[in-house]
Design a protein around this motif. Structure first.
Motif, mmCIF file in Angstrom:
data_model
loop_
_atom_site.group_PDB
_atom_site.id
_atom_site.type_symbol
_atom_site.label_atom_id
_atom_site.label_comp_id
_atom_site.label_asym_id
_atom_site.label_seq_id
_atom_site.Cartn_x
_atom_site.Cartn_y
_atom_site.Cartn_z
ATOM 1 N N PRO A 65 0.840 -1.196 0.000
ATOM 2 C CA PRO A 65 0.000 0.000 0.000
ATOM 3 C C PRO A 65 0.882 1.255 0.000
ATOM 4 O O PRO A 65 1.784 1.376 0.829
ATOM 5 N N VAL A 66 0.598 2.147 -0.932
ATOM 6 C CA VAL A 66 1.417 3.371 -1.022
ATOM 7 C C VAL A 66 0.522 4.606 -1.166
ATOM 8 O O VAL A 66 0.909 5.592 -1.782
ATOM 9 N N GLY B 68 -0.844 6.497 1.309
ATOM 10 C CA GLY B 68 -0.887 7.425 2.455
ATOM 11 C C GLY B 68 -0.368 8.814 2.080
ATOM 12 O O GLY B 68 0.263 9.013 1.043
ATOM 13 N N PHE B 69 -0.634 9.788 2.959
ATOM 14 C CA PHE B 69 -0.251 11.176 2.686
ATOM 15 C C PHE B 69 1.219 11.467 2.963
ATOM 16 O O PHE B 69 1.804 12.365 2.380
ATOM 17 N N GLY B 70 1.793 10.747 3.904
ATOM 18 C CA GLY B 70 3.193 11.008 4.240
ATOM 19 C C GLY B 70 3.402 12.340 4.923
ATOM 20 O O GLY B 70 4.377 13.053 4.654
ATOM 21 N N GLN C 232 -6.749 3.673 -4.297
ATOM 22 C CA GLN C 232 -7.587 3.950 -3.127
ATOM 23 C C GLN C 232 -7.982 5.418 -3.269
ATOM 24 O O GLN C 232 -7.120 6.300 -3.160
ATOM 25 N N LYS D 73 -8.383 6.135 3.612
ATOM 26 C CA LYS D 73 -9.190 5.869 4.805
ATOM 27 C C LYS D 73 -8.486 4.959 5.802
ATOM 28 O O LYS D 73 -9.111 4.390 6.683
ATOM 29 N N LEU E 273 -4.840 2.138 6.537
ATOM 30 C CA LEU E 273 -4.115 0.981 5.997
ATOM 31 C C LEU E 273 -5.051 -0.212 5.766
ATOM 32 O O LEU E 273 -4.946 -0.911 4.751
ATOM 33 N N ALA F 228 -6.882 0.332 2.647
ATOM 34 C CA ALA F 228 -5.972 0.163 1.501
ATOM 35 C C ALA F 228 -5.817 -1.328 1.188
ATOM 36 O O ALA F 228 -5.903 -1.750 0.025
HETATM 37 P P1 UTP Z 1 1.163 5.686 7.631
HETATM 38 O O1 UTP Z 1 0.534 5.397 8.929
HETATM 39 O O2 UTP Z 1 2.626 5.858 7.599
HETATM 40 O O3 UTP Z 1 0.433 6.952 7.013
HETATM 41 O O4 UTP Z 1 0.741 4.522 6.638
HETATM 42 P P2 UTP Z 1 0.929 7.932 5.891
HETATM 43 O O5 UTP Z 1 -0.221 8.780 5.486
HETATM 44 O O6 UTP Z 1 1.579 7.169 4.764
HETATM 45 O O7 UTP Z 1 2.087 8.786 6.563
HETATM 46 P P3 UTP Z 1 1.998 9.924 7.712
HETATM 47 O O8 UTP Z 1 1.693 9.207 8.990
HETATM 48 O O9 UTP Z 1 0.954 10.919 7.303
HETATM 49 O O10 UTP Z 1 3.373 10.540 7.714
HETATM 50 C C1 UTP Z 1 1.366 3.257 6.653
HETATM 51 C C2 UTP Z 1 1.324 2.691 5.262
HETATM 52 O O11 UTP Z 1 -0.013 2.536 4.815
HETATM 53 C C3 UTP Z 1 -0.231 3.235 3.605
HETATM 54 C C4 UTP Z 1 0.859 4.266 3.532
HETATM 55 O O12 UTP Z 1 1.147 4.611 2.192
HETATM 56 C C5 UTP Z 1 2.014 3.571 4.234
HETATM 57 O O13 UTP Z 1 2.715 2.721 3.364
HETATM 58 N N1 UTP Z 1 -1.594 3.831 3.649
HETATM 59 C C6 UTP Z 1 -2.000 4.495 4.758
HETATM 60 C C7 UTP Z 1 -2.414 3.688 2.564
HETATM 61 O O14 UTP Z 1 -2.038 3.095 1.528
HETATM 62 N N2 UTP Z 1 -3.678 4.231 2.629
HETATM 63 C C8 UTP Z 1 -4.130 4.892 3.729
HETATM 64 O O15 UTP Z 1 -5.295 5.324 3.727
HETATM 65 C C9 UTP Z 1 -3.255 5.024 4.818
#
Ligand code: UTP
Length: 294
Positions: free
Chosen positions: A13-14, A16-18, A107, A111, A113, A116
């Motif tokens: 899963p990639v 997330g907002f980071g 996704q 919403k 992990l 995802a």
């Molecule tokens: P994180 O908890 O690190 O969230 O997600 P994030 O949004 O990537 O980063 P921060 O916390 O805002 O800095 C853990 C993993 O789950 C994926 C993220 O890409 C990461 O690999 N993820 C998370 C999703 O694919 N979708 C989501 O809705 C949330």
């Protein structure tokens, strides 16, 4: 019941907002940030490939197109490298796109992990599968997913990669409660997402590698949003505890959380020091800098 199949598919899963790496991640995926000269996501794709995975699903989202381009052919760049006789670089670039079969699903809203991973339902069908998070890069002699697949051979069920963390850090992880049944193996009876130290059942934390079984999808359908309003994979796994074996495996290797600043820097230093081409020079430089800083 878990069927006797091997693990051939993995989900990364990639989407997330980071936010922990902003502003670097405002307009580019955190998974594309380089550790030395390779994007973070490539380390986990290589780990999957070196663990025997044949098909990978990347769960992407908006602003993540660079990842798809990265694993695609770069026709013009390759032509340019070929015409200039830069064969070594050409091979590096080509290998990236030919390493493994990669599929994509989007996704639409981040919403959580758990949500995802739910997007992998059609891809996975009825087989157990691996999940790797590109935030967690693990330097190991034997790829961690391979270590877990070896455990799965004898312990059919859900397998979670875990490590011990300082008790004050339990609120950053999913934490397990369980019984030790082997040198590095626990049978899990409960999981808690990001507990305060006082409420944590142990200091054994889940990191970003999982072997999951298809029953996770039904569990995810019945898992309401939890901590931070996100659908948590930890909650969905916990809801399976009554009907499926859940194991936690203390992996061998060094893990870097490259989704946050300090972990990202540490990973760059550790991997740069190991490099044949720049390691020696880099070490010399680091020693000089440290001496000056004292
Ligand atoms: P994180 O908890 O690190 O969230 O997600 P994030 O949004 O990537 O980063 P921060 O916390 O805002 O800095 C853990 C993993 O789950 C994926 C993220 O890409 C990461 O690999 N993820 C998370 C999703 O694919 N979708 C989501 O809705 C949330």
């Amino acid at each position: 019941m878990v069927k006797g199949k091997g693990i051939e598919k993995a989900v990364i899963p990639v989407a997330g907002f980071g936010t922990r790496l902003l502003p670097a991640t405002k307009a580019q995926p955190k998974e594309m940030l380089p550790i030395v000269d390779k994007p973070a996501v490539q380390y986990v794709v290589e780990e999957a490939v070196n663990s025997g995975i044949e098909d990978i699903l990347l769960v992407t989202g908006r602003n993540k197109r660079a990842i798809e381009d990265y694993f695609d052919y770069a026709v013009e760049l390759e032509r340019e490298l070929e015409s200039k006789g830069k064969t070594e670089l050409l091979n590096i670039v080509r290998n990236v796109s030919e390493m493994v079969s990669i599929y994509y699903v989007r996704q639409k809203i981040a919403k959580g992990l758990g949500d995802a991973i739910y997007h992998a339902k059609g891809f996975v069908s009825d087989e157990p599968f691996g999940v790797l998070l590109a935030d967690d890069i693990i330097d190991a002699d034997v790829p961690v997913l391979k270590q877990m697949i070896d455990v799965f051979e004898n312990h059919k069920g859900i397998i979670l990669a875990v490590m011990e963390v300082p008790i004050q850090d339990t609120k950053l992880y999913g934490i397990i409660e369980g019984k030790k049944i082997g040198d590095r193996l626990y049978e899990v009876s409960n999981l808690v997402e990001k507990p305060e130290p006082m409420e944590a059942p142990s200091n054994i934390a889940i990191v970003g590698r999982y072997i999951l079984t298809p029953s996770i999808f039904e569990s995810l359908e019945n898992t309401p949003p939890g901590k931070n309003g996100e659908v948590q994979i930890t909650d969905a796994i916990k809801n399976l505890a009554h009907k499926e074996k859940i194991y936690a495996y203390k992996f061998e290797g060094t893990r870097f959380d490259v989704g946050e600043k300090l972990g990202y820097l540490k990973a760059n230093i550790a991997f740069a020091l190991k490099r044949k081409d720049i390691g020696k020079e880099f070490k010399k430089y680091l020693l000089e800098v440290l001496k000056e800083a004292e």
